[in-house]
Design a protein around this motif. Structure first.
Motif: not given
Length: 728
Positions: A574-584, A645-653, A657-664
């Motif tokens: 699952f970590d790999g899937l999350y990484t893939f979605v965010r990187l993509e 440590t980054a002061s702010s993370g990347l803004l997710s599209s 968000v939908n894909e990550l929620e679906f995986l969760s």
């Protein structure tokens, strides 16, 4: 070199040396060369405790097995010594250490490694389970040959007919079976020969006591295998080094004391005189001389534990010269004491150091057994990967070295057979005949496979191939013709053992091949499955289903691919899937933006993606990080360097968000591991031999081998076994 938290000692020495050697496009600085030499020297020392024990203990029994009926003419000793010298030079030194060891499959040695190499450069594998994408790997080669070249003709000749592919596989299985047979015989003859020294000092001792001592030592050896090669090699290496120094020093002393004339054996003319004088008796004695090079094939099979340079350093600087001194010293002693050939080694030891040498000899004999045991473990692991052996439990005994393994089931089988051979024969001469038969067959198989490697992979000129083949076969065929005459004197033992293991490997491979062919024939595409959904009223339920399959593409009937599965496999997946979605998402949305260039000086990364100095991503499961320059960062403590440590993370599209929620949601619903439980049966109209092989032998092996769920460590509550019966 090592980054952050991991110390140098925690890095795989072999991998580091390999990396240093592979960076050919960059100059290697003095520090890198120093580091490489340091680790090569360390591993050369360690290799003594694993690789060279078998070869090093041969002086215990070679002259006795060469002259079992006594020495009639002292000049025969010069001829026999000359044969030993040139056998050691041609086979272990020139053939194996300098040539064959270079033909390794990413560090793996042995007959299966040679077969794997050939499968990567020619379509000769009987189970076509390679995907087209495999050819993009650096270990695969589909480079073209000149159509009229001898290599191209050889490649086409091998690939044209299935019979030739099967013949190549049979050749490999024969050689591998003989290695396993040698793994049973070598511990028996080495330990039994070592403890014979007790009887020399106590002539009235019953032979059964010597056998009992040998059996106890063997049982202890096999019981300590679970500690692993790393610990065993550090324990055994000083013993073997001391052993080589002792036999080399004693040999030099005996040459000086008894007869320096034995050094004329370095002239090959005495080999000719030996055969001319002795005729058939000299030819039959080759079975004993052959034992001087036993352990050579184990040297190649143990290559996975140590890099080639370390193997070469240890052999050329310690093993080879000490063996020459040892054999020459024994010959010098026997020139003056021809009636002591039965106990030549122990009789030639000066009285003042007799008992210390006896203790070291016994310990060295135990180490000799270690070499063939490790070789057997490595070989069976390779056979498993190629579908040629039933699944057995593999225990990795080192966190640093992936090749350091322990096979509990195989270990106890070897122990039982080894103890049985020792107690059954009680005679090192008969065990020696058996060991010689196994070793020479393995060498012949290696020579034949090396011809193909030199033609198809190395692309050597045919003259070089001819020279290598001629020198190897002249020696090995001559030895083979001699050991054949001793089949009825113990030489039948490795043939029986090898035949049993050959049947196991061939039948298992045949059953695996037929099952794979059925899977290929009955597979369907994922698009076809999805297209059936609306028409059949299929309902998609939440959750994750993992289907284990041998197929590279398509949806199979249930099948399984053998692999090693970590306990936190699901989490890593699952970590790999999350990484893939965010990187993509990041690459799709920001591919043209300078702000997110992966080659920038300060590049913000998604919350669980890390860039190393090559620009590759590494999945993490922590807060957002910054990778600056060539630094490699790990918040989990695996690799630590300059971090921020980054002061702010990347803004997710929204899509991300939908894909990550679906995986969760799917993950929370649960994970099901779908494993196939396939029963293979022969058709009613099959031939008798096929019915025996499939319905009885293959079925029996399926029942006793490690189950799929156990091998992959699948949680019982998440397991779904799907049974099916196929007829082949």
């Amino acid at each position: 070199m090592a980054s952050g938290g991991k110390s140098n000692e925690e890095i795989d020495y072999k991998s580091r040396i390999w990396v240093l050697d592979q960076k050919l496009d960059q100059p290697i600085d003095a520090e890198a060369k120093k580091l490489r030499n340091k680790y090569e020297d360390k591993l050369a020392f360690q290799s003594l405790g694993v690789v060279y024990g078998d070869l090093g203990t041969s002086p215990l029994y070679v002259f006795y097995n060469t002259f079992p009926d006594g020495i009639e003419d002292p000049e025969d000793l010069i001829g026999a010594l000359s044969l030993i010298i040139y056998s050691l030079t041609l086979i272990p030194l020139l053939k194996y250490v300098l040539i064959v060891c270079r033909a390794n499959d990413n560090g793996q040695g042995g007959t299966f490694a040679l077969y794997s190499l050939l499968c990567q450069h020619a379509k000769v594998k009987t189970i076509p389970d390679q995907d087209n994408t495999d050819e993009q790997l650096t270990t695969y080669s589909r480079s073209t040959f000149h159509e009229q070249s001898f290599a191209a003709k050889t490649k086409r000749w091998l690939e044209e007919h299935a019979f030739r592919k099967n013949a190549l596989l049979v050749l490999v299985l024969v050689g591998s079976s003989m290695v396993i047979g040698d793994g049973i015989l070598t511990p028996a003859i080495s330990v039994l020969s070592a403890v014979q020294g007790i009887k020399l000092d106590h002539p009235n001792m019953n032979s059964d006591v010597v056998v009992l001592v040998a059996v106890v030592i063997l049982v202890g050896l096999f019981c300590m295998q679970h500690h692993g090669v790393d610990r065993v090699s550090w324990l055994f290496a000083p013993i073997v080094l001391l052993w080589f120094l002792l036999i080399g020093g004693i040999g030099l002393f005996n040459i000086w004391k008894y007869d320096t004339g034995v050094l004329k054996a370095f002239s090959p003319i005495y080999i000719y005189r030996y055969f001319r004088r002795g005729g058939r008796d000299s030819w039959l004695s080759l079975g004993g001389i052959m034992l001087s090079i036993t352990g050579t094939e184990a040297l190649f099979a143990d290559l996975s534990h140590f890099p080639v340079p370390s193997i070469q350093i240890a052999f050329t600087t310690v093993v080879f010269p000490c063996l020459l001194f040892a054999y020459s010293g024994q010959a010098a002693y026997l020139m003056k004491n021809t009636n002591h050939v039965v106990d030549a080694f122990y009789s030639s030891i000066p009285d003042i150091i007799y008992w210390p040498v006896l203790l070291v000899a016994t310990a060295a004999a135990v180490v000799a057994s270690q070499a063939t045991i490790c070789a057997t473990f490595s070989l069976i692991k390779q056979a498993l990967a190629l579908g040629c052996f039933p699944r057995v439990r593999i225990v990795h005994t080192s966190k640093r070295f992936l090749s350091h393994i322990y096979l509990p089931d195989i270990n106890w089988i070897l122990m039982i057979l080894c103890v049985g051979v020792t107690a059954g024969f009680k005679n090192q001469s008969q065990i020696g005949n058996a060991s010689g038969t196994a070793v020479v067959i393995v060498m012949l198989v290696t020579t034949l496979l090396m011809i193909l490697v030199m033609l198809l992979i190395w692309r050597c000129h045919w003259i070089i191939v001819l020279i290598f083949t001629g020198l190897s076969l002249v020696v090995e065929v001559t030895y083979f013709s001699s050991v054949l005459c001793k089949v009825n004197q113990g030489g039948w033992v490795p043939l029986v053992i090898a035949f049993a293991f050959f049947i196991i490997m061939y039948v298992w491979h045949y059953g695996t091949k037929k099952r794979y062919e059925f899977e290929v024939h009955s597979k369907v595409s994922m698009a076809w499955i999805l297209g059936l959904g609306p028409s059949l009223g299929l309902v998609r339920v939440p959750g994750i289903g993992l289907v284990y399959t041998e197929l590279a593409r398509g949806v199979p009937h249930m099948a399984i691919k053998t692999s090693i599965r970590d306990e936190d496999f699901e989490k890593k997946l699952f970590d790999g899937l999350y990484t893939f979605v965010r990187l993509e998402s990041m690459m799709d949305g920001c591919s043209d933006s300078d702000d997110y260039s992966i080659y920038g000086q300060e590049t913000e990364q998604p919350s669980d993606v890390l860039l190393n100095h090559t620009g590759n991503t590494m999945p993490l499961n922590v807060d957002a990080t910054i990778s600056s320059g060539d630094s490699i960062i790990s918040v989990n403590g695996h690799l630590q360097n300059n971090t921020a440590t980054a002061s702010s993370g990347l803004l997710s599209s929204p899509a991300e968000v939908n894909e990550l929620e679906f995986l969760s949601v799917c993950r929370d619903a649960g994970v099901v591991h779908i494993l196939g439980n396939t029963e293979v049966l022969a058709r009613r109209d099959s031939k008798f031999c096929k019915k025996i092989a499939i319905d009885y032998i293959y079925a029996f092996l399926r029942k006793i081998c490690t189950q799929n769920s156990a091998a992959l460590n699948v949680p019982h509550e998440s397991l779904l076994n799907v049974g099916q019966i196929i007829h082949v």
